[in-house]
Write a protein that holds these residues in place. Structure first.
Motif, PDB file in Angstrom:
ATOM      1  N   ASP A 171     -31.195  41.928  30.976  1.00 51.90           N
ATOM      2  CA  ASP A 171     -30.423  41.473  32.112  1.00 51.90           C
ATOM      3  C   ASP A 171     -28.861  41.427  31.628  1.00 51.90           C
ATOM      4  O   ASP A 171     -28.622  40.402  30.578  1.00 51.90           O
ATOM      5  N   HIS A 172     -27.973  42.247  32.207  1.00 51.75           N
ATOM      6  CA  HIS A 172     -26.456  41.967  31.497  1.00 51.75           C
ATOM      7  C   HIS A 172     -25.967  40.429  31.571  1.00 51.75           C
ATOM      8  O   HIS A 172     -25.319  40.249  30.590  1.00 51.75           O
ATOM      9  N   SER A 173     -26.503  39.761  32.605  1.00 55.54           N
ATOM     10  CA  SER A 173     -25.715  38.363  32.908  1.00 55.54           C
ATOM     11  C   SER A 173     -26.252  37.554  31.737  1.00 55.54           C
ATOM     12  O   SER A 173     -25.725  36.541  31.388  1.00 55.54           O
ATOM     13  N   THR A 174     -27.723  37.850  31.099  1.00 58.37           N
ATOM     14  CA  THR A 174     -28.283  36.956  30.140  1.00 58.37           C
ATOM     15  C   THR A 174     -28.337  37.383  28.845  1.00 58.37           C
ATOM     16  O   THR A 174     -28.923  36.785  27.963  1.00 58.37           O
ATOM     17  N   GLU A 175     -28.031  38.755  28.529  1.00 55.05           N
ATOM     18  CA  GLU A 175     -28.494  39.401  27.199  1.00 55.05           C
ATOM     19  C   GLU A 175     -27.840  38.721  26.028  1.00 55.05           C
ATOM     20  O   GLU A 175     -28.352  39.045  25.049  1.00 55.05           O
ATOM     21  N   THR A 176     -26.464  37.938  26.220  1.00 56.18           N
ATOM     22  CA  THR A 176     -25.990  37.546  25.262  1.00 56.18           C
ATOM     23  C   THR A 176     -26.400  36.217  24.658  1.00 56.18           C
ATOM     24  O   THR A 176     -26.012  35.788  23.608  1.00 56.18           O
ATOM     25  N   ILE A 177     -27.318  35.455  25.513  1.00 58.70           N
ATOM     26  CA  ILE A 177     -27.860  34.259  25.190  1.00 58.70           C
ATOM     27  C   ILE A 177     -28.478  34.469  23.991  1.00 58.70           C
ATOM     28  O   ILE A 177     -29.464  35.209  23.882  1.00 58.70           O
ATOM     29  N   LYS A 225     -44.841  37.153  14.080  1.00 55.11           N
ATOM     30  CA  LYS A 225     -43.316  37.365  13.613  1.00 55.11           C
ATOM     31  C   LYS A 225     -42.975  38.710  14.157  1.00 55.11           C
ATOM     32  O   LYS A 225     -41.812  38.887  14.705  1.00 55.11           O
ATOM     33  N   ASP A 226     -43.447  39.802  13.680  1.00 53.70           N
ATOM     34  CA  ASP A 226     -43.277  40.827  14.149  1.00 53.70           C
ATOM     35  C   ASP A 226     -43.345  41.491  15.707  1.00 53.70           C
ATOM     36  O   ASP A 226     -42.269  41.810  16.447  1.00 53.70           O
ATOM     37  N   ARG A 227     -44.260  40.523  16.465  1.00 55.20           N
ATOM     38  CA  ARG A 227     -44.261  40.629  17.921  1.00 55.20           C
ATOM     39  C   ARG A 227     -43.082  39.992  18.490  1.00 55.20           C
ATOM     40  O   ARG A 227     -42.665  40.410  19.609  1.00 55.20           O
ATOM     41  N   VAL A 228     -42.611  38.844  18.062  1.00 54.53           N
ATOM     42  CA  VAL A 228     -41.557  38.158  18.662  1.00 54.53           C
ATOM     43  C   VAL A 228     -40.579  38.855  18.379  1.00 54.53           C
ATOM     44  O   VAL A 228     -39.560  38.888  19.441  1.00 54.53           O
ATOM     45  N   MET A 229     -40.154  39.434  17.184  1.00 53.60           N
ATOM     46  CA  MET A 229     -38.672  39.876  17.014  1.00 53.60           C
ATOM     47  C   MET A 229     -38.831  41.338  18.053  1.00 53.60           C
ATOM     48  O   MET A 229     -37.801  41.614  18.297  1.00 53.60           O
ATOM     49  N   GLU A 230     -39.960  41.925  17.982  1.00 52.24           N
ATOM     50  CA  GLU A 230     -40.068  43.154  18.823  1.00 52.24           C
ATOM     51  C   GLU A 230     -39.643  42.945  20.224  1.00 52.24           C
ATOM     52  O   GLU A 230     -39.104  43.623  20.900  1.00 52.24           O
ATOM     53  N   ALA A 231     -40.012  41.673  20.815  1.00 53.70           N
ATOM     54  CA  ALA A 231     -39.486  41.381  22.056  1.00 53.70           C
ATOM     55  C   ALA A 231     -38.200  41.084  22.383  1.00 53.70           C
ATOM     56  O   ALA A 231     -37.648  41.132  23.380  1.00 53.70           O
ATOM     57  N   LEU A 258     -34.759  27.963  23.073  1.00 53.68           N
ATOM     58  CA  LEU A 258     -35.569  27.787  22.126  1.00 53.68           C
ATOM     59  C   LEU A 258     -36.884  28.130  23.036  1.00 53.68           C
ATOM     60  O   LEU A 258     -37.152  27.398  24.095  1.00 53.68           O
ATOM     61  N   MET A 259     -37.590  29.266  22.731  1.00 55.72           N
ATOM     62  CA  MET A 259     -38.532  29.790  23.673  1.00 55.72           C
ATOM     63  C   MET A 259     -39.896  29.611  22.971  1.00 55.72           C
ATOM     64  O   MET A 259     -40.177  30.132  21.995  1.00 55.72           O
ATOM     65  N   ASP A 260     -40.793  28.806  23.513  1.00 55.09           N
ATOM     66  CA  ASP A 260     -42.278  28.619  23.334  1.00 55.09           C
ATOM     67  C   ASP A 260     -42.829  30.093  23.768  1.00 55.09           C
ATOM     68  O   ASP A 260     -42.356  30.868  24.670  1.00 55.09           O
ATOM     69  N   GLY A 304     -43.474  33.588  26.857  1.00 55.87           N
ATOM     70  CA  GLY A 304     -42.112  33.402  26.410  1.00 55.87           C
ATOM     71  C   GLY A 304     -41.823  34.997  25.822  1.00 55.87           C
ATOM     72  O   GLY A 304     -40.414  35.075  26.016  1.00 55.87           O
ATOM     73  N   LEU A 305     -42.506  35.869  25.316  1.00 59.10           N
ATOM     74  CA  LEU A 305     -41.867  36.962  25.159  1.00 59.10           C
ATOM     75  C   LEU A 305     -41.542  38.004  26.433  1.00 59.10           C
ATOM     76  O   LEU A 305     -40.448  38.512  26.248  1.00 59.10           O
ATOM     77  N   GLU A 306     -42.184  37.790  27.216  1.00 58.82           N
ATOM     78  CA  GLU A 306     -41.836  38.636  28.693  1.00 58.82           C
ATOM     79  C   GLU A 306     -40.625  37.936  28.968  1.00 58.82           C
ATOM     80  O   GLU A 306     -39.897  38.793  29.659  1.00 58.82           O
ATOM     81  N   LEU A 307     -40.553  36.563  29.202  1.00 62.08           N
ATOM     82  CA  LEU A 307     -39.087  36.044  29.576  1.00 62.08           C
ATOM     83  C   LEU A 307     -38.069  36.567  28.798  1.00 62.08           C
ATOM     84  O   LEU A 307     -37.362  36.825  29.153  1.00 62.08           O
ATOM     85  N   THR A 308     -38.305  36.613  27.449  1.00 62.67           N
ATOM     86  CA  THR A 308     -37.121  37.129  26.674  1.00 62.67           C
ATOM     87  C   THR A 308     -36.871  38.418  26.816  1.00 62.67           C
ATOM     88  O   THR A 308     -35.678  38.818  26.823  1.00 62.67           O
ATOM     89  N   ARG A 309     -37.860  39.341  26.998  1.00 63.47           N
ATOM     90  CA  ARG A 309     -37.735  40.669  27.502  1.00 63.47           C
ATOM     91  C   ARG A 309     -36.577  40.702  28.715  1.00 63.47           C
ATOM     92  O   ARG A 309     -35.709  41.590  28.805  1.00 63.47           O
ATOM     93  N   MET A 310     -37.058  40.122  29.919  1.00 64.41           N
ATOM     94  CA  MET A 310     -36.362  39.928  31.107  1.00 64.41           C
ATOM     95  C   MET A 310     -34.902  39.400  30.723  1.00 64.41           C
ATOM     96  O   MET A 310     -33.987  39.992  31.308  1.00 64.41           O
ATOM     97  N   LEU A 311     -34.706  38.542  29.849  1.00 55.49           N
ATOM     98  CA  LEU A 311     -33.468  38.129  29.695  1.00 55.49           C
ATOM     99  C   LEU A 311     -32.487  39.012  29.047  1.00 55.49           C
ATOM    100  O   LEU A 311     -31.369  39.296  29.236  1.00 55.49           O
ATOM    101  N   LYS A 312     -33.152  39.539  27.945  1.00 60.39           N
ATOM    102  CA  LYS A 312     -32.487  40.422  26.950  1.00 60.39           C
ATOM    103  C   LYS A 312     -32.220  41.922  27.735  1.00 60.39           C
ATOM    104  O   LYS A 312     -31.341  42.736  27.340  1.00 60.39           O
TER     105      LYS A 312
END
Lengths: 116, 485
Positions: A66-72, A86-92, A46-48, A56-64
């Motif tokens: 990265d192979h080891s975290t992309e499935t979370i 919402k658009d911004r969030v889904m885009e990230a 759950l990402m603020d 939060g969006l930058e962290l999401t981009r980093m995790l998505k």
């Protein structure tokens, strides 16, 4: 895992989930989350969005990205509730979007839906 | 003629001959006494063809008649000066072509009487350059104003006329202060002097907000670029003036929407905890509560939810007013949309025993609008109709063709009605009418204001008719197809 810098809101999310039997790892910023993700794999984050430092969006981009975290699965939990937000969030790369204030009576059900 | 006189005449001829300009010596009667080589070159005559001739030979026909009187005037008070100050002068070549000239006159006292030595400069090139400059200035997309050291305007382009509302004639030779708001006028000469003391291309008033004044006295924000220019009439400054009203408005709008987004975020963050924790306690998930505790918690929760609705409505209105609301237009069945709203309202209506009826016009089916917003309009109006109704009353939702590609939707109730003097107050934010039972009817006080704003965003209008004790009719008129502005 819940990443949320506001301690009161962090407590609310954590308590709501724990009441329904979830195991919750709270983190108050992106840096802590990255550190903990080195040796643990949550089913869902759950990402603020508005976080100090890496947001939060930058962290999401980093995790998505990265192979080891992309499935979370990552669900944005944010008080940015306008349409463009919402658009911004889904885009990230988030898999879902829940706005604050949360509906405590549906909250865990919403989370379970995302875990299906 | 003595040796000395001959010698001085020779010296004079040598000097005149070596002058870089055409020089012509003319006597009182207007006869040419002497010309130099430059004159031959410039006019295309051999000097023998000129000497002894009337000076009119090199003057265009249209100026010949007046020339003797000008010449007489010169000889009446002979002193060095420029010919025809303020007039444009032209000379005539042997081949009949004319060209613009500047002429300097010098009296020459000789034994044969007073003569006038005219130095003639061909200014064709300079005129051409001036014309090119004028064209460049004229074709510039911005207002351009050429100002001299004393602050007098010497040239403006048509953009300047358009921007300031002055005609060219009203500006030329006037002080540039004419275009400056009163409160900046005093400082301006000082700024101008400092520009001319170190003239280089730069922006005017860096760090200050600049304003200009139109003929009608109104002001507008500007950005001004300054360029120094050396001219025959001394140093000048060419000012390019850009109206930045639009840019300022956009900037203000951006700040406003940033502010809205931040405010929304900041207000929602604590609401999350207030509503969330009170819900958690009310649901007694973390332990039992007594009746009083439960009652107070309900109050916190109700007030919190009310506050959240207020925040949402205020932000909605603010967003629309800031032009930040984008309608997502789609085609949909108006009947289906109305039925969806009624389904949501049914429980509230049932509680009050209010009957909800629909009457759809045969020729109103599909509309193009923002579906969610359309439903919000109907929800707000219909829920009011239920709220302000008597127990056991009824409401009627009606559609009809309004002509001119528009339709009407009427919401009629059998409620308490609204007094005539109160109708205009209906759409003012936070003004809830004093019905004597005001507190019975909980609301944010923003519903109608928001509804009206949304209708207008669709290019529609809302009207109210009411009779005390009988009921109220709200009529919404909207285009069948809302166009996105």
């Amino acid at each position: 895992m819940v990443v949320e810098d506001n301690s009161v809101n962090l407590k609310l999310a954590k308590d709501l989930l724990e009441l329904d039997g979830f195991e919750v790892w709270p983190c108050t910023d992106a840096e802590t989350a990255l550190e903990r993700l080195k040796d643990m794999r949550p089913d869902l984050i759950l990402m603020d969005v508005a976080l100090p430092g890496i947001d939060g969006l930058e962290l999401t981009r980093m995790l998505k990205g990265d192979h080891s975290t992309e499935t979370i699965r990552i669900i944005a939990l944010t008080a940015f509730a306008m349409k463009a937000d919402k658009d911004r969030v889904m885009e990230a790369g988030c898999d879902g979007y829940i706005t604050k204030p949360v509906d405590t009576r549906k909250f865990t059900q919403q989370i379970l839906e995302f875990l299906k | 003629m003595g040796e000395t006189a001959k010698h001085s005449e020779l010296t004079f001829q040598l000097i005149v001959e070596s002058a870089p300009n055409a020089m012509i010596l003319v006597n009182k009667e207007g006869r040419i006494a002497f010309v130099n080589g430059q004159t031959e070159k410039l006019f295309g005559y051999n000097r023998n063809e000129l000497i002894g001739q009337g000076v009119e030979i090199i003057i265009p026909a249209r100026y010949r008649e007046r020339h003797p009187s000008f010449r007489n005037m010169f000889f009446t008070s002979p002193q060095a000066r420029a010919m025809g100050a303020g007039r444009e002068l032209f000379a005539l070549k042997k081949d009949g072509t004319e060209f613009p000239v500047e002429i300097g006159l010098n009296p020459l006292i000789t034994v044969e009487g007073t003569l006038v030595l005219a130095a003639i400069i061909d200014i064709t090139e300079r005129k051409r350059a001036e014309e090119r400059f004028r064209l460049v200035v004229e074709s510039a997309p911005n207002a351009m104003v050429l100002v001299n050291k004393e602050g007098k305007i010497s040239l403006v382009n048509s953009q300047t006329e358009k921007l300031f509302g002055f005609s060219r004639e009203e500006l030329i030779n006037r002080g540039v202060e004419l275009l400056i708001p009163l409160r900046f006028k005093d400082k301006h000469p000082e700024y101008r002097d400092s520009f001319f003391s170190t003239p280089k291309a730069r922006s005017m008033g860096v760090g200050r907000d600049l304003y200009a004044k139109r003929k009608d006295g109104t002001e507008f924000p500007v950005e001004i670029g300054l360029n120094p220019l050396e001219t025959d009439e001394g140093p000048m400054v060419l000012a390019a003036i850009i109206d930045i009203t639009e840019r300022k408005a956009q900037e203000a709008n951006r700040l406003k929407s940033d502010f809205l987004a931040n405010m929304s975020h900041e207000l929602r963050t604590p609401m999350n905890a207030i509503i969330g924790f009170s819900e958690l306690l009310i649901d007694q998930k973390v332990g039992g509560l007594n009746t009083k505790q439960l009652d107070y918690l309900q109050d916190i929760h109700t007030s919190g939810s009310h506050l959240l609705r207020l925040i949402n409505d205020i932000l909605d209105i603010a967003k629309i007013e800031a032009g930040k609301t984008e309608l997502s237009i789609e085609s949909f069945s108006i009947t289906a949309a109305i039925e969806e709203v009624i389904k949501v309202l049914k429980p509230i209506a049932d509680k009050k025993n209010v009957i909800v009826q629909i009457q759809m016009a045969d020729d109103v089916h599909t509309i193009s609008a923002d579906k969610n917003k359309f439903k919000q309009i109907l929800y707000n109006l219909a829920s009011n109709a239920i709220k302000f109704n008597h127990t056991g009353g009824s409401i009627l939702i009606q559609t009809e063709n309004g002509g001119a590609n528009s339709f009407r939707m009427k919401i009629k109730d059998t409620g308490i009605g609204i007094a005539r003097e109160n109708i205009r107050k209906l759409f003012i934010p936070f003004v809830q009418l004093d019905t004597g039972t005001a507190r019975k009817h909980e609301g944010t006080g923003l519903g109608l204001a928001l509804t009206k704003t949304i209708i207008e965003l669709h290019g529609g209008a809302i009207a109210v008719e009411s009779a005390i004790g009988e009921g109220t009719i709200f009529t919404v008129t909207m285009p069948f197809e809302t166009k996105i502005a």
